[in-house]
Design a protein around this motif. Structure first.
Motif, short mmCIF file in Angstrom:
data_model
loop_
_atom_site.label_atom_id
_atom_site.label_comp_id
_atom_site.label_asym_id
_atom_site.label_seq_id
_atom_site.Cartn_x
_atom_site.Cartn_y
_atom_site.Cartn_z
N VAL A 13 -5.54 -18.50 -9.13
CA VAL A 13 -6.80 -17.75 -9.06
C VAL A 13 -6.55 -16.24 -8.91
CG1 VAL A 13 -8.12 -19.69 -8.12
CG2 VAL A 13 -6.94 -18.13 -6.55
N VAL A 14 -5.33 -15.80 -9.13
CA VAL A 14 -5.00 -14.39 -8.95
C VAL A 14 -5.92 -13.49 -9.77
CG1 VAL A 14 -3.25 -12.63 -9.43
CG2 VAL A 14 -2.61 -14.71 -8.23
N ASP A 15 -6.26 -13.91 -10.97
CA ASP A 15 -7.10 -13.08 -11.84
C ASP A 15 -8.57 -13.54 -11.87
OD1 ASP A 15 -4.98 -11.38 -12.70
OD2 ASP A 15 -4.26 -13.01 -14.00
N VAL A 16 -8.93 -14.43 -10.94
CA VAL A 16 -10.30 -14.93 -10.89
C VAL A 16 -11.12 -14.07 -9.92
CG1 VAL A 16 -11.78 -16.90 -10.29
CG2 VAL A 16 -9.57 -17.28 -11.42
N GLY B 207 -10.04 -12.97 -2.81
CA GLY B 207 -10.18 -12.23 -4.06
C GLY B 207 -10.65 -10.81 -3.90
N PHE B 208 -10.77 -10.34 -2.64
CA PHE B 208 -11.22 -8.97 -2.40
C PHE B 208 -10.11 -7.95 -2.62
CE2 PHE B 208 -14.10 -11.24 0.81
CZ PHE B 208 -15.06 -11.47 -0.15
N GLN B 209 -8.87 -8.40 -2.58
CA GLN B 209 -7.72 -7.54 -2.89
C GLN B 209 -6.79 -8.30 -3.82
OE1 GLN B 209 -6.18 -6.49 1.02
NE2 GLN B 209 -7.34 -4.60 1.05
N LYS B 210 -6.18 -7.58 -4.73
CA LYS B 210 -5.27 -8.20 -5.71
C LYS B 210 -3.84 -8.10 -5.19
CE LYS B 210 -4.12 -8.26 -10.64
NZ LYS B 210 -4.55 -9.65 -10.86
N PRO B 211 -3.08 -9.20 -5.22
CA PRO B 211 -1.70 -9.16 -4.75
C PRO B 211 -0.83 -8.22 -5.58
CG PRO B 211 -2.46 -11.43 -5.02
CD PRO B 211 -3.48 -10.55 -5.65
N THR C 212 -5.20 -8.83 5.51
CA THR C 212 -4.86 -8.53 4.11
C THR C 212 -4.58 -9.81 3.34
OG1 THR C 212 -3.93 -6.38 4.74
CG2 THR C 212 -3.25 -7.29 2.61
N LEU C 213 -3.85 -10.73 3.95
CA LEU C 213 -3.55 -12.01 3.30
C LEU C 213 -4.83 -12.79 3.03
CD1 LEU C 213 -1.58 -14.14 2.29
CD2 LEU C 213 -1.21 -14.85 4.66
N LEU C 214 -5.73 -12.83 4.01
CA LEU C 214 -6.99 -13.56 3.83
C LEU C 214 -7.83 -12.93 2.73
CD1 LEU C 214 -8.13 -16.03 5.51
CD2 LEU C 214 -9.78 -14.41 6.43
N PHE D 164 0.87 -1.17 0.00
CA PHE D 164 0.00 0.00 0.00
C PHE D 164 0.91 1.22 0.00
CE2 PHE D 164 -2.55 -3.32 2.07
CZ PHE D 164 -3.72 -3.25 1.32
N ASP D 165 1.06 1.84 -1.16
CA ASP D 165 2.05 2.92 -1.35
C ASP D 165 3.42 2.39 -0.93
OD1 ASP D 165 0.10 4.69 -2.28
OD2 ASP D 165 -0.46 5.25 -0.24
N ASN D 166 4.04 2.97 0.10
CA ASN D 166 5.37 2.53 0.52
C ASN D 166 5.34 1.51 1.65
OD1 ASN D 166 6.71 4.23 -1.33
ND2 ASN D 166 6.49 5.98 0.06
N PHE D 167 4.12 1.09 2.05
CA PHE D 167 3.99 0.15 3.15
C PHE D 167 3.77 -1.25 2.62
CE2 PHE D 167 1.07 -2.07 6.15
CZ PHE D 167 1.99 -2.26 7.19
N LYS D 168 4.57 -2.20 3.07
CA LYS D 168 4.45 -3.60 2.64
C LYS D 168 3.65 -4.36 3.71
CE LYS D 168 7.22 -5.43 -0.17
NZ LYS D 168 8.34 -6.01 -0.95
#
Length: 364
Positions: free
Chosen positions: A70-73, A54-58, A47-49, A16-20
């Motif tokens: 399933v990254v793009d599913v 699929g609510f957030q894209k890696p 965030t991992l969950l 998230f911007d400069n925060f990992k």
């Protein structure tokens, strides 16, 4: 033959911007296992969950379910379901309508929905209640309805986001056992996140301890409790006395240290990479410390202590001591023999523990 895991994360990360928030995390969960991600607030577990759901894209890496990326599913097309902390049941619908909601979205006919709703309610111990209002249920029953609503969709992986957090203490204790039984009943892979170590220790086949976006250690409850690999795991999983010390000598597997208050400490099978002069943290479990009325015993670690307080909690009662030489505080789990039942503030006792019970980690 190597079995494809139900869930696999390969160097998954989220910025998230400069925060990992999640930093190149890799792990896999075999079919039918209860896998918990344990860590403090802000460590990255939610965030991992959400990336698995699929609510957030890696930002990087890959997510596979049953061997398929399933990254793009989209979330609604992934073979996963999710139970949220506040359950998100629909108050205007009865229990059956709540449980069958996902099947209606899929266009399943009403007759089949009714049959499947009753079948899954029976499996969670709520048979015959489909026509009742959600408001008529207890907290534990609502929890089972939320799980039934997910399991009716037959997901490959069920994700649980601190689902016991809104329950009172007694109900949480009951639901820990019930959740594990439900997981075994359905034989579905559960991925469960929590900041409560007792939940993770009681229910899980495997636990990942997460801190600052990374996994510090992955293992069974016993692995994490008895063989913590880092100072964070030693301090976060279970209770422990933490003592600052300096390494004075390393002789094979025997480590000799001296605390900041000048008391010697010996440890066996200490953390690797420690050498003379290194600053270290020493961890000792309260239940590893023995009490005696008189000086004696063969343990090389310990001393005389003044009782500061006795914390009565039934089988988990503890006594807080102040070391007579160093002034440092030591927490000791009281044995259940009744020998120290009359121990009170101001009493003097002797305490000791074995070098094998000492865990040491470098501060460097």
């Amino acid at each position: 033959m190597h079995e494809t895991p139900d869930l696999e994360c390969r160097e998954i990360s989220k910025n998230f911007d400069n925060f990992k928030a999640v930093d190149n995390v890799s792990f896999s969960v075999p079919q039918g296992k209860f896998f918990s991600i344990l860590g403090p607030s802000g460590c990255g577990k939610t965030t991992l969950l959400r990336m698995i759901a699929g609510f957030q894209k890696p930002s990087g890496g890959d997510l596979l379910i049953k061997g398929r990326s399933v990254v793009d599913v989209p979330p609604n097309q992934r073979p996963v379901s999710m139970v949220f902390q506040h359950l998100a049941l629909f108050p205007m619908m009865n229990i059956g309508a709540n449980v069958g909601f996902g099947l209606r979205q899929r266009g399943v006919n009403k007759t089949d929905i009714k049959k499947q709703v009753e079948r899954v309610l029976q499996r969670v111990g709520l048979g015959g209640v489909a026509d009742r209002a959600v408001s008529s249920l207890s907290g534990g029953q609502k929890q089972r309805v939320a799980i039934a609503r997910c399991m009716i969709l037959e997901p490959d992986v069920l994700l649980l986001d601190e689902p016991l957090g809104a329950l009172d203490l007694k109900l949480r204790e009951h639901m820990k056992i019930e959740l594990k039984q439900l997981q075994s009943e359905f034989n579905t892979t559960f991925v469960y996140i929590t900041h409560d170590q007792s939940e993770a220790l009681v229910m899980s086949d495997q636990i990942a301890v997460m801190n600052h976006g990374v996994f510090e250690q992955v293992g069974s409850a016993k692995d994490l409790y008895y063989e913590p690999q880092t100072a964070f795991v030693a301090g976060f999983v279970g209770e422990a006395n933490k003592i600052a010390a300096t390494v004075e000598d390393v002789s094979g597997s025997l480590l000799t240290l001296r605390t900041e208050q000048g008391r010697p400490v010996k440890a066996i099978a200490a953390a690797k990479g420690l050498s003379r002069g290194d600053k270290a943290e020493v961890f000792v479990r309260p239940e590893a410390v023995r009490l005696s009325r008189d000086e004696g015993g063969t343990a090389v670690n310990g001393g005389e202590g003044l009782v500061q307080s006795v914390l009565f909690n039934g089988a988990n009662s503890q006594v807080l001591l102040r070391d007579g030489q160093s002034g440092s505080e030591i927490s000791v789990a009281l044995p259940q023999t009744g020998e120290f039942r009359d121990l009170t503030q101001g009493d003097t006792v002797h305490y000791q523990w074995e070098p094998e019970q000492t865990r040491v980690y470098s501060l460097g």
